[in-house]
Design an enzyme around this catalytic site. Sequence first.
Site, short mmCIF file in Angstrom:
data_model
loop_
_atom_site.label_atom_id
_atom_site.label_comp_id
_atom_site.label_asym_id
_atom_site.label_seq_id
_atom_site.Cartn_x
_atom_site.Cartn_y
_atom_site.Cartn_z
N ASN B 5 0.75 -0.98 0.06
CA ASN B 5 0.14 -0.14 0.21
C ASN B 5 0.93 1.15 0.04
OD1 ASN B 5 -2.23 1.88 0.19
ND2 ASN B 5 -2.96 1.04 2.06
N ALA B 7 2.58 4.99 -1.46
CA ALA B 7 1.85 6.22 -0.99
C ALA B 7 0.64 6.59 -1.67
CB ALA B 7 2.96 7.47 -0.98
N LYS B 20 -1.99 -1.88 -10.77
CA LYS B 20 -1.48 -0.62 -10.29
C LYS B 20 -2.82 0.32 -10.28
CE LYS B 20 1.85 3.10 -9.71
NZ LYS B 20 3.01 3.55 -9.63
N ASP B 107 10.99 10.51 -10.26
CA ASP B 107 11.00 9.78 -8.91
C ASP B 107 12.02 8.77 -8.70
OD1 ASP B 107 10.15 9.24 -6.48
OD2 ASP B 107 8.37 8.09 -6.97
N1 LIG Z 1 5.80 -4.24 -12.22
C1 LIG Z 1 6.11 -4.57 -10.89
N2 LIG Z 1 6.77 -5.88 -10.75
C2 LIG Z 1 6.98 -6.01 -9.33
N3 LIG Z 1 6.93 -5.13 -8.22
C3 LIG Z 1 5.94 -4.01 -8.72
C4 LIG Z 1 5.80 -3.65 -9.78
N4 LIG Z 1 5.16 -2.36 -9.82
C5 LIG Z 1 5.27 -2.04 -8.52
N5 LIG Z 1 5.90 -2.95 -7.93
C6 LIG Z 1 5.97 -3.08 -6.37
O1 LIG Z 1 5.00 -2.21 -5.88
C7 LIG Z 1 5.65 -0.92 -5.01
C8 LIG Z 1 4.86 0.35 -5.29
O2 LIG Z 1 4.68 0.51 -6.70
P1 LIG Z 1 5.09 1.90 -7.36
O3 LIG Z 1 6.19 2.57 -6.94
O4 LIG Z 1 4.80 1.81 -8.80
O5 LIG Z 1 3.75 2.68 -6.73
P2 LIG Z 1 3.77 4.19 -6.02
O6 LIG Z 1 2.44 3.96 -5.05
O7 LIG Z 1 3.89 5.07 -6.82
O8 LIG Z 1 4.92 4.20 -4.75
P3 LIG Z 1 5.46 5.37 -4.12
O9 LIG Z 1 4.53 6.57 -4.62
O10 LIG Z 1 5.67 5.02 -2.67
O11 LIG Z 1 6.83 5.41 -4.74
C9 LIG Z 1 7.19 -0.90 -5.70
O12 LIG Z 1 7.93 -0.18 -5.11
C10 LIG Z 1 7.61 -2.39 -6.01
O13 LIG Z 1 7.98 -3.05 -4.80
MG LIG Z 2 7.47 3.83 -6.09
#
Ligand SMILES: Nc1ncnc2c1ncn2[C@@H]1O[C@H](COP(=O)(O)OP(=O)(O)OP(=O)(O)O)[C@@H](O)[C@H]1O
Ligand SMILES: [Mg+2]
Lengths: 330, 190
Positions: B5, B7, B20, B107
């Site tokens: 989960n 941010a 996602k 990022d």
């Molecule tokens: N294609 C993928 N394969 C494997 N794991 C993934 C993948 N996409 C995301 N994750 C996992 O899910 C986590 C969160 O994904 P992502 O960074 O895209 O989301 P976020 O909500 O934008 O995160 P943040 O804002 O905290 O950086 C990643 O740090 C990773 O551990």
């Molecule tokens: Mg991330």
Amino acid sequence: MKGTVLGIEGTAWNLSAAIVNEKDVIAEVTDTYSPATGGIHPREAAQHHARYASTVIRKVLEEAKRKGITPSDIDAIAFSQGPGLGACLRTVATAARMLAIKFNVPLVGVNHCLAHIEIGRWKTPARDPVTLYVSGANSQVLAYRMGRYRVFGETLDIGLGNAFDKFARSAGLSHPGGPKIEQLAKKSTNYIPLPYVVKGMDLSFSGLSTAATEALKRNSLEDVCYSLQETAFSMIVEVTERALAHTGKNEVLLAGGVGANMRLREMLDIMCSDRGVSFHVPEKRYMGDNGAMIAYLGLLMYSSGDVMSIENSHVNPNFRPDDVDVTWLE
Amino acid sequence: MELTNGAEATVKLEGGYLTKDRVAKRYRLRELDERIRKERTKAESRLMSEARRLGIPTPIIYDVENSVIRMQYIPGTPLKHVINDELSERLGKLVGLLHTGGIIHGDLTTSNLILYNDRLYMIDFGLSFMNCGVEARGVDVHVLFQTFESTHHDHKSLTEAFCRGYRHVFTGADEVLDRVTEIEKRGRYA
Ligand SMILES: Nc1ncnc2c1ncn2[C@@H]1O[C@H](COP(=O)(O)OP(=O)(O)OP(=O)(O)O)[C@@H](O)[C@H]1O
Ligand SMILES: [Mg+2]
Ligand SMILES: Nc1ncnc2c1ncn2[C@@H]1O[C@H](COP(=O)(O)OP(=O)(O)OP(=O)(O)O)[C@@H](O)[C@H]1O
């Protein structure tokens, strides 16, 4: 922790001296510089501090005396070493050195940003929080990790308070603009799109402030104030939430003058309750710049033996919180 | 199965692919919230594919709908847990390629790279945009160095290793790295 410390704050517009011990703030006296026109003029602010330093110090000692604390009870003199306006910092440091010599006690140089965090930890139940520190000149998200307070995100240009003040000036509002923007924003619910700039964990406010000024040509002042607040606060709340996700911490502490804003508090409160973390706001007198926070962090540092000689007490206008080895936490 | 989960998004594993979903934030005004989620979803799907064309390993995107992206699941380890000088140098090369192609990641953190089958996958393109300016590239690298500093104790050698890789593939590297130093020094007091 034991002792009594006199601390002096004077990084920008506020000159404030306080005496604290481990139990409470014993006395605090403040004298605020307010510019006749426009924003803060650094030289005028320093002149103000030079003129009133001895009065503020005399008054705080008198106030303490009425509560049974005399100069011989004071164990150290703390001062805000930075970050801040160079001329202001030098004025306050000079006053602190003179007192340290007069009372024959050690000097403690305090990082202003860390003082905001520590007084919040003292005066609220927060223990190991992610701190959102938003003032005129500073906007940072900090959290403790391995011996230091790390900066997880910060503004890449100007602080949020200064961005508000700059916009307010262009709209003909008097300094400080933040509180006036808050009042005007309450009269609108009409959102005008403005640039939302988050870069990783960092933020940028100067483009936002300029765009808000531009928007005044086509929109009412109330609508622009409302949209400016909604945009800027959404940005800082987003970065605070990301710091929570990255650090796994479960408390948020708010610090700095912009923290007086009720809409900002409401947004942080919603974010925190949705994530299931607690949210802490100190009393208003401890949110903006105040002498008590300098005296209190001075006391923490003094208790851990973290004092300095007069020769090494140079001020540092760009003093970063993550340059400080935290000696006062286990 | 819910993976994290984070941010801004909930990331779930469903039938072998990853979903996602950028969830609504109650603290933000509805219209601002919708604009941000839509913009980021669009940027992510577009630039993730664009980066792969430049030779940077990224998950394959299967489908995009409103604020939901379905993509390939990369079953590796976050770079955060395994980073060393050699991997940091490889990261420098990837970022060099990305910048050569005119993309800013927006990022760069060690959580947004996954090591799988000895390949480094770049993810989380929600804050990405096209830009060839020194300032944008400088901020991109600065953001990464800040994560090195706030989360890895041997950040100095990681930074040096990154610069070696970055210089190796990207001709504009020196100018950008000078700018990074300048960004770090920028006083907050005018
Ligand atoms: N294609 C993928 N394969 C494997 N794991 C993934 C993948 N996409 C995301 N994750 C996992 O899910 C986590 C969160 O994904 P992502 O960074 O895209 O989301 P976020 O909500 O934008 O995160 P943040 O804002 O905290 O950086 C990643 O740090 C990773 O551990
Ligand atoms: Mg991330
Ligand atoms: N209600 C409010 N809403 C928004 N901004 C506010 C409000 N009240 C005060 N401010 C802003 O807070 C700023 C002052 O903050 P503070 O008292 O922390 O002083 P500072 O000198 O900028 O502090 P520092 O030295 O910590 O940077 C001003 O920019 C002012 O406009």
